[in-house]
Write a protein that holds these residues in place. Structure first.
Motif, mmCIF file in Angstrom:
data_model
loop_
_atom_site.group_PDB
_atom_site.id
_atom_site.type_symbol
_atom_site.label_atom_id
_atom_site.label_comp_id
_atom_site.label_asym_id
_atom_site.label_seq_id
_atom_site.Cartn_x
_atom_site.Cartn_y
_atom_site.Cartn_z
ATOM 1 N N SER A 17 0.821 -1.216 0.000
ATOM 2 C CA SER A 17 0.000 0.000 0.000
ATOM 3 C C SER A 17 0.854 1.264 0.000
ATOM 4 N N ASN A 20 -0.259 4.021 2.220
ATOM 5 C CA ASN A 20 -1.535 4.693 1.969
ATOM 6 C C ASN A 20 -2.632 3.954 2.725
ATOM 7 N N ALA A 21 -3.299 4.647 3.641
ATOM 8 C CA ALA A 21 -4.293 4.008 4.511
ATOM 9 C C ALA A 21 -5.446 3.388 3.725
ATOM 10 N N GLN A 22 -5.951 4.077 2.696
ATOM 11 C CA GLN A 22 -7.078 3.530 1.917
ATOM 12 C C GLN A 22 -6.660 2.271 1.174
ATOM 13 N N GLN A 23 -5.480 2.296 0.570
ATOM 14 C CA GLN A 23 -5.010 1.103 -0.135
ATOM 15 C C GLN A 23 -4.762 -0.043 0.831
ATOM 16 N N MET A 25 -6.425 -0.586 3.610
ATOM 17 C CA MET A 25 -7.749 -1.117 3.951
ATOM 18 C C MET A 25 -8.302 -1.960 2.799
ATOM 19 N N ASP A 26 -8.107 -1.494 1.570
ATOM 20 C CA ASP A 26 -8.576 -2.260 0.407
ATOM 21 C C ASP A 26 -7.890 -3.630 0.363
ATOM 22 N N ARG A 66 -11.881 -4.605 -7.202
ATOM 23 C CA ARG A 66 -13.096 -4.083 -6.571
ATOM 24 C C ARG A 66 -14.205 -3.933 -7.604
#
Length: 83
Positions: A17, A20-23, A25-26, A66
């Motif tokens: 990631s 990157n926090a969003q990546q 989590m994904d 996704r």
């Protein structure tokens, strides 16, 4: 560095990631979807390690995975162009 003090799965998530926090989590959600990470008796159970092949290495690959998981109407909406 936090990733060095965490387990191997956390280190792989951090690496893939790029912090990157969003990546991250994904990728974590992908581990759950692939049943690599499991919720058992009130706690998350992770394997000692996850092979690099089990997780995509680029953000674009995560986004494509996704999109592939969406229903047809949801995918059409996500892919719609706004003019």
């Amino acid at each position: 560095m936090l990733a060095e003090k965490s387990g191997r799965v956390a280190a792989l998530l951090f690496e893939r990631s790029a912090g990157n926090a969003q990546q991250c989590m994904d990728l974590a959600q992908l581990l759950v979807k692939k049943q690599i990470a499991k919720y058992v008796a009130g706690t998350w159970v992770l394997p000692f390690s996850v092979s690099a092949e089990e997780l995509p290495s680029r953000a674009e690959e995560v986004a494509l995975l996704r999109l592939a998981g969406l229903s047809s109407p949801a995918r059409a909406l996500a892919e719609a162009r706004v003019e």
